[in-house]
Design an enzyme around this catalytic site. Sequence first.
Site, PDB file in Angstrom:
ATOM      1  N   GLY A 227      27.206  16.071 -35.536  1.00 39.82           N
ATOM      2  CA  GLY A 227      27.148  16.981 -34.400  1.00 39.82           C
ATOM      3  C   GLY A 227      26.391  16.369 -33.235  1.00 39.82           C
TER       4      GLY A 227
ATOM      5  N   ARG B   9      33.364  13.706 -37.409  1.00 38.62           N
ATOM      6  CA  ARG B   9      33.096  13.857 -38.834  1.00 38.62           C
ATOM      7  C   ARG B   9      34.041  12.913 -39.579  1.00 38.62           C
ATOM      8  NH1 ARG B   9      28.394  16.900 -38.802  1.00 38.62           N
ATOM      9  NH2 ARG B   9      28.647  18.751 -37.479  1.00 38.62           N
TER      10      ARG B   9
ATOM     11  N   ASP C 298      21.371  14.306 -40.836  1.00 43.28           N
ATOM     12  CA  ASP C 298      21.199  13.844 -42.210  1.00 43.28           C
ATOM     13  C   ASP C 298      22.463  13.211 -42.784  1.00 43.28           C
ATOM     14  OD1 ASP C 298      22.551  16.238 -42.331  1.00 43.28           O
ATOM     15  OD2 ASP C 298      21.190  17.195 -43.745  1.00 43.28           O
TER      16      ASP C 298
ATOM     17  N   THR D  84      19.736  15.499 -33.655  1.00 43.13           N
ATOM     18  CA  THR D  84      20.321  16.781 -34.055  1.00 43.13           C
ATOM     19  C   THR D  84      19.478  17.912 -33.484  1.00 43.13           C
ATOM     20  OG1 THR D  84      20.748  18.284 -35.929  1.00 43.13           O
ATOM     21  CG2 THR D  84      19.071  16.610 -36.259  1.00 43.13           C
TER      22      THR D  84
ATOM     23  N   ASP E  79      19.102  20.663 -34.944  1.00 41.93           N
ATOM     24  CA  ASP E  79      18.620  21.466 -36.069  1.00 41.93           C
ATOM     25  C   ASP E  79      17.168  21.175 -36.453  1.00 41.93           C
ATOM     26  OD1 ASP E  79      21.156  22.596 -36.237  1.00 41.93           O
ATOM     27  OD2 ASP E  79      21.860  21.129 -37.708  1.00 41.93           O
TER      28      ASP E  79
ATOM     29  N   ASP F 260      16.065  19.160 -38.665  1.00 40.13           N
ATOM     30  CA  ASP F 260      16.011  19.230 -40.128  1.00 40.13           C
ATOM     31  C   ASP F 260      15.944  17.856 -40.791  1.00 40.13           C
ATOM     32  OD1 ASP F 260      18.560  18.410 -39.467  1.00 40.13           O
ATOM     33  OD2 ASP F 260      19.596  19.772 -40.832  1.00 40.13           O
TER      34      ASP F 260
ATOM     35  N   ARG G  66      21.581  25.319 -39.291  1.00 40.56           N
ATOM     36  CA  ARG G  66      22.080  25.158 -40.661  1.00 40.56           C
ATOM     37  C   ARG G  66      21.101  25.797 -41.642  1.00 40.56           C
ATOM     38  NH1 ARG G  66      24.443  19.750 -42.672  1.00 40.56           N
ATOM     39  NH2 ARG G  66      22.355  18.992 -42.239  1.00 40.56           N
TER      40      ARG G  66
END
Length: 320
Positions: free
Chosen positions: A12, A73, A104, A126, A128, A130, A172
């Site tokens: 992403g 992707r 990740d 990202t 996120d 994360d 996410r």
Amino acid sequence: MIKKIGVLTSGGDAPGMNAAIRGVVRSALTEGLEVMGIYDGYLGLYEDRMVQLDRYSVSDMINRGGTFLGSARFPEFRDENIRAVAIENLKKRGIDALVVIGGDGSYMGAMRLTEMGFPCIGLPGTIDNDIKGTDYTIGFFTALSTVVEAIDRLRDTSSSHQRISVVEVMGRYCGDLTLAAAIAGGCEFVVVPEVEFSREDLVNEIKAGIAKGKKHAIVAITEHMCDVDELAHFIEKETGRETRATVLGHIQRGGSPVPYDRILASRMGAYAIDLLLAGYGGRCVGIQNEQLVHHDIIDAIENMKRPFKGDWLDCAKKLY
């Protein structure tokens, strides 16, 4: 000795990826290295779609959102035979090392290439937030600004109509973006995946707020936790207050990166080149306590834990 590197963005997109590419390219050129840009992440690597980059290739890129190299992707990259083709393409081009900017999943690809003997450096890109081994990721603070602006606008209309708004935020399975937005946006309630969630408990908290005279409220919730439209209907039914759900969606990924993300991306890009010139490969870059750090990418993925920002949640609850 490294003479030529490749750089790609994967997964992403996140605001600041272009700034990171720029940091990699200009730092590498300053050190006398050649740089190849790889289109569309691991897919472009497999399909051998690359372009030589110079200083002018990244001019006027630091302020642009998205990634000019593109991203895609490519789950087939899990296949060792696919990765073998990718490594052959890199070697055919004379590329000695690869810088991967992404989340990740992108790190997993870099780890697999490292295990096959090709040196990679991972940069955390990202919204996120994360990624293990770093306090913040490239794009997080820009996304936070976007989310808070949306919450501010929703608060205007929610207060006008004495309405409850449920706002779904990306992340996410990490609640950092939701938590930060809840604090900065003054949300009355926050729901994150790290903490067990009960619709009934949430409704009881909302009712308690109404009993204290609260006329409107905003609930921030991380994506994938539930159907937010169904949650809004449930809240409206149980409280008698008009409730609407808003899914912010991919707008959170776009936009010009805020200054912090531009600085972070630039520093990380330059640091990646420093690591490669120092003989490091198979590393991932992070920032901890405002200091750039690097970790073994295999150890980071397989063994490191990412702490939950429980103090942020405590703060948010005190401010309800």
